[in-house]
Design an enzyme around this catalytic site. Structure first.
Site, PDB file in Angstrom:
ATOM      1  N   ASP A  74     -43.765  19.542  -9.986  1.00 14.10           N
ATOM      2  CA  ASP A  74     -43.399  20.332  -8.792  1.00 14.10           C
ATOM      3  C   ASP A  74     -44.313  21.540  -8.711  1.00 14.10           C
ATOM      4  OD1 ASP A  74     -41.685  21.005  -6.504  1.00 14.10           O
ATOM      5  OD2 ASP A  74     -41.074  22.697  -7.728  1.00 14.10           O
ATOM      6  N   SER A  75     -44.376  22.132  -7.512  1.00 22.57           N
ATOM      7  CA  SER A  75     -45.174  23.337  -7.322  1.00 22.57           C
ATOM      8  C   SER A  75     -44.607  24.518  -8.117  1.00 22.57           C
ATOM      9  CB  SER A  75     -45.199  23.685  -5.835  1.00 22.57           C
ATOM     10  OG  SER A  75     -43.865  23.824  -5.364  1.00 22.57           O
ATOM     11  N   HIS A  81     -35.765  23.169  -2.883  1.00 17.22           N
ATOM     12  CA  HIS A  81     -34.952  24.388  -3.015  1.00 17.22           C
ATOM     13  C   HIS A  81     -33.662  24.348  -2.201  1.00 17.22           C
ATOM     14  CE1 HIS A  81     -38.609  25.873  -4.735  1.00 17.22           C
ATOM     15  NE2 HIS A  81     -38.149  27.111  -4.863  1.00 17.22           N
ATOM     16  N   GLU A  98     -35.623  31.842  -4.175  1.00 21.80           N
ATOM     17  CA  GLU A  98     -36.341  32.351  -5.362  1.00 21.80           C
ATOM     18  C   GLU A  98     -36.054  33.829  -5.601  1.00 21.80           C
ATOM     19  OE1 GLU A  98     -40.330  31.157  -6.026  1.00 21.80           O
ATOM     20  OE2 GLU A  98     -39.739  29.047  -5.993  1.00 21.80           O
ATOM     21  N   CYS A 129     -36.666  19.477   0.960  1.00 23.56           N
ATOM     22  CA  CYS A 129     -37.326  20.482   0.115  1.00 23.56           C
ATOM     23  C   CYS A 129     -36.467  20.700  -1.123  1.00 23.56           C
ATOM     24  CB  CYS A 129     -37.488  21.799   0.879  1.00 23.56           C
ATOM     25  SG  CYS A 129     -38.121  23.137  -0.141  1.00 23.56           S
ATOM     26  N   CYS A 141     -41.915  17.371  -5.726  1.00 25.24           N
ATOM     27  CA  CYS A 141     -42.164  18.332  -4.643  1.00 25.24           C
ATOM     28  C   CYS A 141     -42.370  17.578  -3.324  1.00 25.24           C
ATOM     29  CB  CYS A 141     -43.428  19.108  -5.005  1.00 25.24           C
ATOM     30  SG  CYS A 141     -43.977  20.274  -3.781  1.00 25.24           S
TER      31      CYS A 141
HETATM   32  N1  DGL Z   1     -41.300  22.315  -3.945  1.00 29.10           N
HETATM   33  C1  DGL Z   1     -41.628  22.583  -2.567  1.00 29.10           C
HETATM   34  C2  DGL Z   1     -41.106  21.425  -1.694  1.00 29.10           C
HETATM   35  O1  DGL Z   1     -40.219  20.675  -2.055  1.00 29.10           O
HETATM   36  C3  DGL Z   1     -41.052  23.905  -2.107  1.00 29.10           C
HETATM   37  C4  DGL Z   1     -41.761  25.109  -2.701  1.00 29.10           C
HETATM   38  C5  DGL Z   1     -43.191  25.266  -2.265  1.00 29.10           C
HETATM   39  O2  DGL Z   1     -43.445  25.528  -1.068  1.00 29.10           O
HETATM   40  O3  DGL Z   1     -44.067  25.153  -3.112  1.00 29.10           O
HETATM   41  O4  DGL Z   1     -41.603  21.250  -0.609  1.00 29.10           O
END
Ligand code: DGL
Length: 272
Positions: A9-10, A193, A157, A191, A72
């Protein structure tokens, strides 16, 4: 040699997916890699997301993974197809990289009655049109309306998921989506989050609307995949071990990771 399943993940968000993967496959080993030093991906261009994701995938392969899940949505939307079609055949055709979008869209056909589906996601995910493209491959008759929610990730976050500020931005995007298509009866939280905003989202969504949250969906899909691909399952090490790596400072990662994983984490630093 068998190796763990890589989960990329990012940053932190993929931990919400990993939580369900570990619950569903407790004996399988996992390595989580969060690119926190370069997060967020949601606002970045196609080329940059592809470059960063490819670096992470390559690193996870070097660490012994045969199978990687891009947890992600933005990476799944912008990098997955190119990696699968262009890079994997060169790197190693026997390894696999899977994303979170396909499993999420597979089930919407069974849920929606009106055939109108909404998707919340980062700006990158919505602009990529990946959700409508994937949904239309399976269900050409479903109308898909996307809504980018750029404030939702920073709210989560910054620990503001339950604040009045979150209320404002959650309401704003729900209203915007419903104004674009009032017939939506199913919404994908596209997403990592957004499950942390689920209480607020539910409180403003009309009660007849079904929400598709990705963790359980991706976990069920991975279990099914490994059942159908015993040759891949044999390549996964199984001693119930989960390791965490971050490209940022691990102490910083460990502090906030709790919010997403509901369990203390001791991550190690990694460079890509
Ligand atoms: N993990 C990213 C997603 O699911 C969200 C956070 C980011 O923008 O890096 O799209």
């Amino acid at each position: 040699m068998p190796g763990p399943i890589g989960v990329f993940d990012s940053g932190y968000g993929g931990l919400t997916i990993l939580r369900d993967l570990v619950n569903s496959l407790p004996q399988h080993n996992f390595i989580y890699l969060g690119d926190n030093a370069r997060t967020p991906y949601g606002t970045r261009s196609f080329d940059v997301v592809l470059e960063y994701t490819l670096e992470a995938v390559t690193r996870l392969f070097e660490m012994g993974c045969h199978l990687i899940i891009l947890a992600c949505n933005t990476a799944s939307a912008k990098a997955l197809r190119t990696i699968q079609q262009k890079h994997l055949p060169v790197i190693d055709p026997d390894r696999r990289v899977l994303g979170v979008i396909r499993p999420s869209v597979e089930m919407v056909g069974d849920i929606t009655h009106t055939k109108h589906v909404g998707v919340f996601g980062t700006t990158g995910t919505i602009q990529s049109e990946s959700y409508p493209i994937e949904i239309h491959k399976l269900h050409p008759d479903i109308s898909v309306t996307g809504e980018a929610c750029p404030m939702w990730v920073p709210l989560v976050e910054n620990g503001e998921a339950d604040s009045p500020g979150a209320e404002y931005f959650v309401k704003q995007h729900i209203n915007a989506l419903m104004e674009k298509d009032a017939e939506v009866d199913t919404i994908i939280l596209g997403c990592t989050h957004y499950p942390l905003l689920i209480r607020k989202i539910k409180s403003f969504l009309p009660s007849h609307i079904e929400i598709v949250s990705q963790g359980p969906v991706v976990a069920a899909s991975l279990k099914d995949y490994l059942g159908r691909h015993p040759e891949m399952d044999e390549k996964i090490s199984k001693s119930g071990h989960v390791e965490f790596f971050t490209t940022e400072n691990p102490d910083k990662f460990n502090g906030l990771a709790n919010l997403f994983y509901n369990e203390p984490i001791r991550a190690r630093h990694i460079t890509l």
